[in-house]
Design a protein around this motif. Structure first.
Motif: not given
Lengths: 348, 311
Positions: A31, B54, B80, B154-155, B181, B194-196
């Motif tokens: 990444r 993550g 965020r 979203a995050e 999560y 849905s997202t980390a």
């Protein structure tokens, strides 16, 4: 965490994410398109590599390899008798009425053709068996099994206090009997937030465990928090306990803490001196400690390095004793904590 | 010179003075400190490694080194949502997921003409629920979104501040919500991100954290600030210094530090900024009769008296 039986554990499907591994490093490489320098730093942050030591400003050339030591000869280990008298050795008087001074003969090694430096004269047992100062130091090992120590200590010092969950049984009972509900009753939950009072038995009989006491203190501070551990050294009696936590080092009469704060005593309860038939004074002190703890409602657990078969009967009857040993685990700690709480009649 | 592509790429030193951004809550206290955050490359890398893997980011360091301010600033730069929560000795792991307002339910039950629902109807989402699934959290009874960052993003970034204050079991109880999560709510329904989110934890290391917990975190220790960095932070926060005030405060604080190395006192960024801010706003400069008192009031460490007559 006090989950009630009727509710699901919030994350009851046990499929926890594995520990940091090379896969995480691959994610970083993918990444972040990371080069070797970044990957090395990331590996340290993930706990997969040790940080590199700081570079020395002027590295020295490597030292030449040491000469191969010759195997010790028997004559080196056992000096020969030469019959000469050592003037500097202390005089020895024979027993009885004969007061003539006898000078012990000197043990003088025969000179060998070796080029090694002369060996120092042997004056005591320490010279024969010097402390292993030159050996590579091993990390000290605590009396509790290191893998269990954290769980054992946190269990021993946890005290049940009102938690966040409502106590429905009590609540329904109060409503049913038309009692006023000032504070909603809460279910008890174990906590370490009250801290712990640690008493270290510093009599000479406990000298062999002095280092273990130090490690116990350090471990407790890591588990409970530095500010929540009060350490007292007890050497000259319970009325002359020396605080080791603050600046003050003057002996003070012992007092348990306020409320149900856990008390740990690291002591052999006089076992070592009982073996010589000389210890009669300390039993009263420890019994008084147990009484004070019960009066204060504080759970007291004695950590004893000797096996249960040697524990004095008076101690087993008056207080909770736990074997301070590798065999101890969290289950035994729970039993000890429960028994200590029963002694103290703790009510959350 | 870095050899990687940054997901999180803030300016190491923001332009001084940093204007408060529109749309954010009032910029006071730590909120203001978080806007003009001065980074170093190691910290930027740590945030990037946490984002790439993550994993939760565990920030260590002495009090006053800026651990708590990092999370808010990262949320600001990444645009965020931001959910801070300070952990105390009473915090339980489940408090971060959800709590049940039993007292309200009891109150409803005893009030006349009040409809009483199931216990699950009185669940209040915690910061992790809000961060993972704000939609289902908002559907719960009347609790407003405690988001302090970008609205509708979203995050999310979550700050669990001073995790070492909690009881020893709490970090272990968080292993799965922070690793996978997701968790289950009171009904057994899965609450899943849905997202980390980026989870940032701080510790003053008053207690040891469980090894199983540490082995699942990206760990970084914030160093004590240098004199140059303190001056830099003040310039970012208050603008250039024409009167030598910043240097003077740095000098006094670090001199006291050198006098007492064994006492373990550090130069706290927060204390330094308080001293500079008070001196600027009150017009008190070195040589003023109140100068020493100002420094003593804003710093926790003993300060050398200013030589008489010096300006």
């Amino acid at each position: 965490m006090p989950f009630s039986r009727s509710e699901p554990h919030p994350h009851s499907d046990r499929s926890s994410r594995p520990e940091n591994s090379a896969a995480d490093l691959l994610r970083v490489a993918g990444r972040l398109a990371a080069g070797s320098q970044t990957l090395r730093a990331a590996a340290v942050m993930l706990g997969l590599a040790e940080p590199q030591p700081a570079a020395t400003p002027s590295p020295r050339p490597p030292a030449p390899p040491p000469a191969t030591p010759r195997p010790p000869l028997a004559r080196d280990r056992h000096p020969r008798w030469t019959g000469q008298v050592e003037d500097t050795v202390a005089e020895v008087r024979p027993a009885g009425d004969d007061h003539r001074t006898v000078r012990p003969a000197r043990l003088d090694p025969v000179e060998s053709p070796s080029t090694e430096p002369p060996r120092p004269a042997i004056r005591s047992v320490r010279d024969l068996f010097p402390p292993p100062a030159t050996e590579p130091s091993r990390p000290p090992v605590p009396l509790f099994e290191p893998a269990h120590q954290r769980a054992v200590l946190s269990t021993l010092v946890s005290v049940d206090r009102a938690g966040n969950e409502l106590d429905f049984d009590t609540l329904v009972e109060r409503i049913a009997t038309r009692q006023p509900i000032g504070q909603p009753p809460r279910l008890p939950a174990p906590t370490t937030r009250l801290g712990v009072q640690l008493l270290l038995d510093r009599r000479p009989a406990m000298d062999p465990f002095r280092h273990d006491q130090r490690m116990l203190t350090a471990a407790l501070r890591l588990v409970v928090g530095v500010d929540l551990v009060e350490v007292l050294a007890v050497r000259g009696g319970l009325d002359r306990a020396v605080p080791l936590s603050g600046i003050r080092r003057k002996p003070v009469p012992y007092r348990p803490g306020l409320g149900p704060r856990a008390i740990l005593l690291a002591s052999d309860l006089g076992i070592a001196r009982q073996a010589t038939g000389r210890d009669t004074t300390w039993q009263a002190d420890w019994e008084r400690l147990a009484e004070r703890a019960t009066e204060a409602g504080a759970p007291l657990v004695v950590l004893n390095p000797y096996p249960p078969a040697r524990w004095p009967g008076w101690a087993v009857r008056a207080m909770t004793v736990m074997h301070w040993d590798r065999s101890a685990d969290a289950g035994q700690a729970r039993q000890a904590a429960r028994r200590a709480a029963a002694f103290a009649r703790i009510r959350p | 010179m870095t050899d990687y592509t940054k997901i999180f790429n803030p300016p190491l030193v923001p332009a001084p003075p940093h204007a408060p951004l529109a749309g954010l809550p009032e910029q006071v206290g730590d909120r203001a400190a978080a806007i003009g955050y001065v980074y170093d490359e190691d910290l930027v890398l740590a945030v990037n490694v946490a984002l790439a893997t993550g994993r939760p980011l565990l920030l260590r360091g002495r009090p006053g080194t800026g651990k708590s301010s990092v999370a808010r600033n990262v949320a600001l730069h990444l645009k965020r949502r931001f959910y801070p929560r300070t952990v105390t000795s009473r915090t339980q792991a489940r408090d971060l997921l959800w709590t049940v307002d039993d007292v309200s339910r009891l109150s409803d039950a005893t009030a006349k003409d009040q409809q009483v629902g199931e216990r699950a109807d009185y669940v209040e989402p915690g910061v992790l629920w809000w961060a993972f699934a704000p939609g289902t959290a908002a559907a719960r009874r009347g609790i407003p979104d405690p988001n302090e960052g970008e609205p509708d993003a979203a995050e999310a970034v979550v700050l669990l501040d001073e995790i070492d204050k909690a009881d020893p079991d709490v970090p272990n109880d968080l292993l799965e919500p922070l690793g996978l999560y997701w968790f289950r709510d009171i009904r057994g329904d899965v609450v899943k991100a849905s997202t980390a989110p980026l989870i940032i934890l701080t510790t003053n290391e008053e207690r040891d954290l469980p090894k199983a917990f540490l082995r699942r975190c990206v760990s970084h220790t914030l160093p004590l600030p240098s004199r140059g960095k303190l001056r830099q932070i003040a310039e970012v926060r208050f603008g250039p210094d024409g009167s030598g005030l910043y240097d003077e405060v740095v000098q006094v604080l670090t001199a006291a530090e050198e006098n007492e190395p064994e006492a373990g006192v550090d130069v706290s960024i927060a204390e330094f900024l308080d001293a500079v801010s008070a001196a600027r706003q009150l017009g008190i400069r070195p040589g003023n009769p109140h100068w020493d008192m100002l420094l003593e009031a804003t710093t926790a460490k003993p300060v050398k008296p200013h030589p008489p007559g010096a300006s």
